[in-house]
Design a protein around this motif. Structure first.
Motif, PDB file in Angstrom:
ATOM      1  N   ALA A   1     -12.821   9.331  41.158  1.00 33.08           N
ATOM      2  CA  ALA A   1     -12.574  10.768  40.982  1.00 33.08           C
ATOM      3  C   ALA A   1     -12.280  11.030  39.516  1.00 33.08           C
ATOM      4  CB  ALA A   1     -11.402  11.214  41.851  1.00 33.08           C
ATOM      5  N   GLU A   2     -12.498  12.270  39.102  1.00 31.81           N
ATOM      6  CA  GLU A   2     -12.204  12.636  37.712  1.00 31.81           C
ATOM      7  C   GLU A   2     -11.516  13.975  37.645  1.00 31.81           C
ATOM      8  OE1 GLU A   2     -15.745  14.448  35.407  1.00 31.81           O
ATOM      9  OE2 GLU A   2     -16.650  12.847  36.596  1.00 31.81           O
ATOM     10  N   GLY A   3     -10.619  14.103  36.655  1.00 34.81           N
ATOM     11  CA  GLY A   3      -9.924  15.374  36.464  1.00 34.81           C
ATOM     12  C   GLY A   3      -8.433  15.192  36.238  1.00 34.81           C
ATOM     13  N   ARG A   4      -7.883  15.953  35.290  1.00 37.46           N
ATOM     14  CA  ARG A   4      -6.450  15.835  34.985  1.00 37.46           C
ATOM     15  C   ARG A   4      -5.574  16.295  36.140  1.00 37.46           C
ATOM     16  NH1 ARG A   4      -7.857  17.818  29.616  1.00 37.46           N
ATOM     17  NH2 ARG A   4      -7.177  19.912  30.216  1.00 37.46           N
ATOM     18  N   LYS A   5      -6.050  17.296  36.902  1.00 34.79           N
ATOM     19  CA  LYS A   5      -5.280  17.760  38.058  1.00 34.79           C
ATOM     20  C   LYS A   5      -5.658  17.005  39.320  1.00 34.79           C
ATOM     21  CE  LYS A   5      -4.416  22.508  36.483  1.00 34.79           C
ATOM     22  NZ  LYS A   5      -4.593  23.955  36.809  1.00 34.79           N
ATOM     23  N   LEU A   6      -6.954  16.700  39.453  1.00 30.80           N
ATOM     24  CA  LEU A   6      -7.432  16.095  40.697  1.00 30.80           C
ATOM     25  C   LEU A   6      -6.897  14.685  40.898  1.00 30.80           C
ATOM     26  CD1 LEU A   6      -9.155  16.309  43.222  1.00 30.80           C
ATOM     27  CD2 LEU A   6     -11.124  15.580  41.876  1.00 30.80           C
TER      28      LEU A   6
ATOM     29  N   GLU B   1       2.323  12.915  31.774  1.00 32.95           N
ATOM     30  CA  GLU B   1       2.710  12.494  33.129  1.00 32.95           C
ATOM     31  C   GLU B   1       1.731  11.504  33.737  1.00 32.95           C
ATOM     32  OE1 GLU B   1       0.568  16.531  33.471  1.00 32.95           O
ATOM     33  OE2 GLU B   1       2.002  15.538  32.141  1.00 32.95           O
ATOM     34  N   LEU B   2       0.560  11.347  33.131  1.00 32.29           N
ATOM     35  CA  LEU B   2      -0.404  10.363  33.627  1.00 32.29           C
ATOM     36  C   LEU B   2       0.190   8.958  33.622  1.00 32.29           C
ATOM     37  CD1 LEU B   2      -3.689  11.554  31.860  1.00 32.29           C
ATOM     38  CD2 LEU B   2      -3.152  11.741  34.294  1.00 32.29           C
TER      39      LEU B   2
END
Length: 260
Positions: A34-39, A64-65
């Motif tokens: 999956a890709e995305g800062r929120k996903l 936060e990652l």
């Protein structure tokens, strides 16, 4: 210190790309990309995060990652470009373990959505999101549906793919028979001998399953015959049909969780 990947030919990068590109490989490995800062953080709430890749820019924007589980790797921009499913990306990618659910989990009194040969990833993702929003207990997918764990479907579902059980049901008539054996009323979205949605009871003590086919082909005759009955959405003659994602969402709202 987080290890940095500078080569597009790195084995972990090639493995992640293969997960994005092949449904068969995802199935055999029990993983998806999956890709995305929120996903990615959203998916990590419901699926095991094994590996996280991100660019330095993404790390600066989303500190936060670093709190997410799994192995972490910084990747250069040209490596992120290889991982990306779309041209413009956010520089965050995760390899997750695929949640596993079976038809045996379906229970009397529950609400379910069943999709037969819905091949558009956007429609499948939209319907997953609607099913989760309206309190449904699970989603069944027949053979021939778009992969839930493909990048496009995951983006459309906005994380709903791990917030609601997804069951790969195989042949839909057989899956419907299994649900009916548990007392669950199965209603096909079809025109033939159908009742308008307004006439359909929104609550069924034994549970309900809404069965939806693709916009182009609809449901197979075998699947319609396997159901308890059929329902339709009344419309004017200004349009011939509704997009499967829109039509399905209307049906799901009608049979939504009672407390909503």
């Amino acid at each position: 210190m987080t290890e940095k990947i500078t080569s597009r030919e790195n084995a972990k990068i090639k493995y992640a790309c293969r997960l994005a590109q092949s449904a068969a490989f995802r199935r055999s490995e029990g993983r998806f990309l999956a890709e995305g800062r929120k996903l990615c953080p959203e998916l990590a709430r419901g699926a095991e995060l094994e590996t996280l890749f991100y660019t330095e820019t993404a790390a600066e924007k989303c500190p936060e990652l670093e709190t997410l589980p799994g192995e972490h790797y910084l990747v250069e921009d040209h490596v992120a470009d290889k991982l990306a499913d779309v041209g413009t990306h956010q520089g965050v990618f995760g390899v997750f373990h695929t949640p596993e659910h079976t038809l045996e989990e379906a229970r009397t009194g529950g609400r379910y959505l069943a999709l037969e040969r819905v091949q558009d990833p956007g429609n499948v993702g939209t319907l997953l999101r609607s099913a989760a929003a309206f309190g449904f207990d699970g989603v069944l997918l027949s053979d021939g549906c778009a992969s839930v764990w493909a990048p496009k479907t995951l983006r459309a579902s906005m994380g709903a793919a791990v917030r609601i059980p997804v069951i790969e049901a195989g042949k839909m008539p057989e899956a419907i028979a299994a649900l009916r054996a548990k007392g669950i009323t199965c209603l096909a979205a079809a025109l033939y001998k159908s009742q308008p949605l307004s006439a359909a009871e929104p609550r069924y003590p034994g549970g309900v399953c809404v069965v939806i086919g693709s916009e182009g082909q609809g449901l197979t005759e075998e699947t319609i015959c396997a159901c308890n009955g059929t329902v339709r959405i009344p419309m004017t003659d200004r349009v011939e049909s509704l997009n499967a994602g829109i039509a399905g969402s209307i049906l799901l709202w009608h049979f939504r969780e009672e407390s909503l």
